[in-house]
Design an enzyme around this catalytic site. Structure first.
Site, PDB file in Angstrom:
ATOM      1  N   CYS A  44      -4.860  -3.319   2.708  1.00  0.00           N
ATOM      2  CA  CYS A  44      -4.649  -3.201   4.153  1.00  0.00           C
ATOM      3  C   CYS A  44      -5.892  -3.564   4.973  1.00  0.00           C
ATOM      4  O   CYS A  44      -6.262  -4.722   5.057  1.00  0.00           O
ATOM      5  CB  CYS A  44      -4.141  -1.806   4.488  1.00  0.00           C
ATOM      6  SG  CYS A  44      -3.373  -1.698   6.127  1.00  0.00           S
ATOM      7  N   LYS A  65      -9.387   1.644  -1.863  1.00  0.00           N
ATOM      8  CA  LYS A  65      -9.623   1.076  -0.538  1.00  0.00           C
ATOM      9  C   LYS A  65     -11.004   1.456  -0.015  1.00  0.00           C
ATOM     10  O   LYS A  65     -11.361   2.633   0.024  1.00  0.00           O
ATOM     11  CB  LYS A  65      -8.534   1.566   0.416  1.00  0.00           C
ATOM     12  CG  LYS A  65      -8.544   0.927   1.796  1.00  0.00           C
ATOM     13  CD  LYS A  65      -7.313   1.400   2.565  1.00  0.00           C
ATOM     14  CE  LYS A  65      -7.218   0.789   3.949  1.00  0.00           C
ATOM     15  NZ  LYS A  65      -5.968   1.224   4.627  1.00  0.00           N
ATOM     16  N   GLU A 112       0.845  -1.195   0.000  1.00  0.00           N
ATOM     17  CA  GLU A 112       0.000   0.000   0.000  1.00  0.00           C
ATOM     18  C   GLU A 112       0.884   1.250   0.000  1.00  0.00           C
ATOM     19  O   GLU A 112       1.949   1.265   0.612  1.00  0.00           O
ATOM     20  CB  GLU A 112      -0.855  -0.051   1.266  1.00  0.00           C
ATOM     21  CG  GLU A 112      -1.720   1.154   1.557  1.00  0.00           C
ATOM     22  CD  GLU A 112      -2.374   1.045   2.937  1.00  0.00           C
ATOM     23  OE1 GLU A 112      -3.455   1.635   3.122  1.00  0.00           O
ATOM     24  OE2 GLU A 112      -1.807   0.364   3.818  1.00  0.00           O
TER      25      GLU A 112
END
Length: 338
Positions: free
Chosen positions: A187, A131, A47
């Site tokens: 993540c 995300k 990330e």
């Protein structure tokens, strides 16, 4: 082996707030070149790979904040053409390696925590993921420079592309004439079962996930502020492996996780945990250091069949008429007291 593919996680060690873009790019290109010498066909990066993990800082200088994003609009073209990182993608194409890599995306109308999957054959972006599950808060816990804040909600909008699987057509010939079905998470998304199941329902065979996960941030976690650094590290590693191994198993897919590891600014430690997990939930390869490192394995996508066709045959065994609450409720709603 029926559909073999050599894959790797590109773990990246410490990247400080003062680390230059040029230095980071040089390290990433070296990982690409090392992967090429070992015949890796798919390489997954962390990330926000091109910079330090800037959401840990409360940044008031607009110029500094803007420097952490790639400016990507219809006029500038895709991220593969932006000036800061174009050389990375060019080298990946020259070496013929598919890459997934995360970065801060600035569209001019909004900023996102983004990852792209880019073909090593053509250099084209095959898929972009933003995300979905942003952790943390919009304001800092405190302004002590030693505090690890989590300000993704301040610096990013929630992802709006959903969980869309795609075919990595660039790997079709390598995988016996059938393109791998790929999904992406970033993540904190890996902690949420919903995204994994969305991908499972699309037959995903390879899940790519880059992350920056703090090894010690008691202000962020709440609860016991006196937890030791050793215990915090142990817990963070346990939960990372727990969710990845469990969801890879329950959705019958391989997962490649790539960490930003190391101790940023010598006071913001991150866990490693870069690994390749098979569809039975076993770790088949994992990191040995907290530095720049390749974690490599040759996998067989046919190993997904047992779970997809038997134990977790979703079409045969799921009961979607029973799961309405999953989409209807946005938070916890306990039953009434009797």
């Amino acid at each position: 082996m029926g559909r073999p593919l050599k894959v790797a996680a590109a773990q990246v060690g410490a990247v400080h707030r003062t680390t230059s873009r040029a230095e980071v790019l040089e390290r990433l290109v070296k990982l690409l070149q090392d992967a090429s010498t070992q015949d890796v066909k798919l390489l997954v990066f962390p990330e926000t790979t091109f910079t330090t993990f800037f959401p840990r800082y409360y940044i008031t200088d607009d110029e500094e904040l803007a420097s952490y994003y790639e400016y990507e609009t219809a006029e500038t073209g895709p991220v593969t053409q932006t000036k800061n990182v174009k050389a990375f993608f060019q080298r990946a194409k020259e070496l013929g390696i598919d890459v997934q890599i995360g970065y801060g995306e600035d569209t001019g109308n909004g900023r996102y925590n983004t990852a792209v999957y880019v073909s090593g054959k053509t250099g084209d972006v095959l898929n972009k993921y933003r995300k979905v599950h942003l952790p943390g808060s919009t304001e800092p816990f405190d302004l002590n420079p030693n505090t690890t804040n989590q300000l993704e909600k301040k610096y990013f909008l929630p992802g709006n592309y959903g969980f869309q699987a795609f075919r990595a057509s660039s790997l079709k010939e390598t995988c016996g004439g059938s393109s791998p079905i790929v999904g992406q998470l970033i993540c904190n998304d890996r902690r949420w079962a919903e995204g994994w199941r969305c991908y499972g329902l699309q037959g995903v065979e390879i899940l790519c996930c880059g992350y920056n996960t703090t090894a010690y941030a008691p202000q962020l976690w709440g609860g016991d502020q006196n937890i030791s650094r050793e215990k915090a590290y142990e817990e963070a590693m346990f939960h990372h492996k727990l969710v990845v191994q469990a969801h890879a198993y329950t959705n019958s897919m391989f997962c490649i996780t790539a960490a930003r590891a190391g101790n940023d600014d010598d006071r913001h430690p991150l866990i490693p945990g870069s690994m390749i997990v098979d569809p039975e939930g076993h770790i088949v390869a994992e990191n040995k250091t907290e530095e720049d490192e390749l974690v490599i394995a040759t996998i067989d996508l046919d190993d997904c069949k047992q779970g997809k066709e038997r134990t977790f045959n979703l079409g045969k065994h799921r009961r979607p008429e029973m799961y309405g609450r999953l989409a209807e409720e946005g938070g916890v709603k306990p039953p009434p007291e009797v």
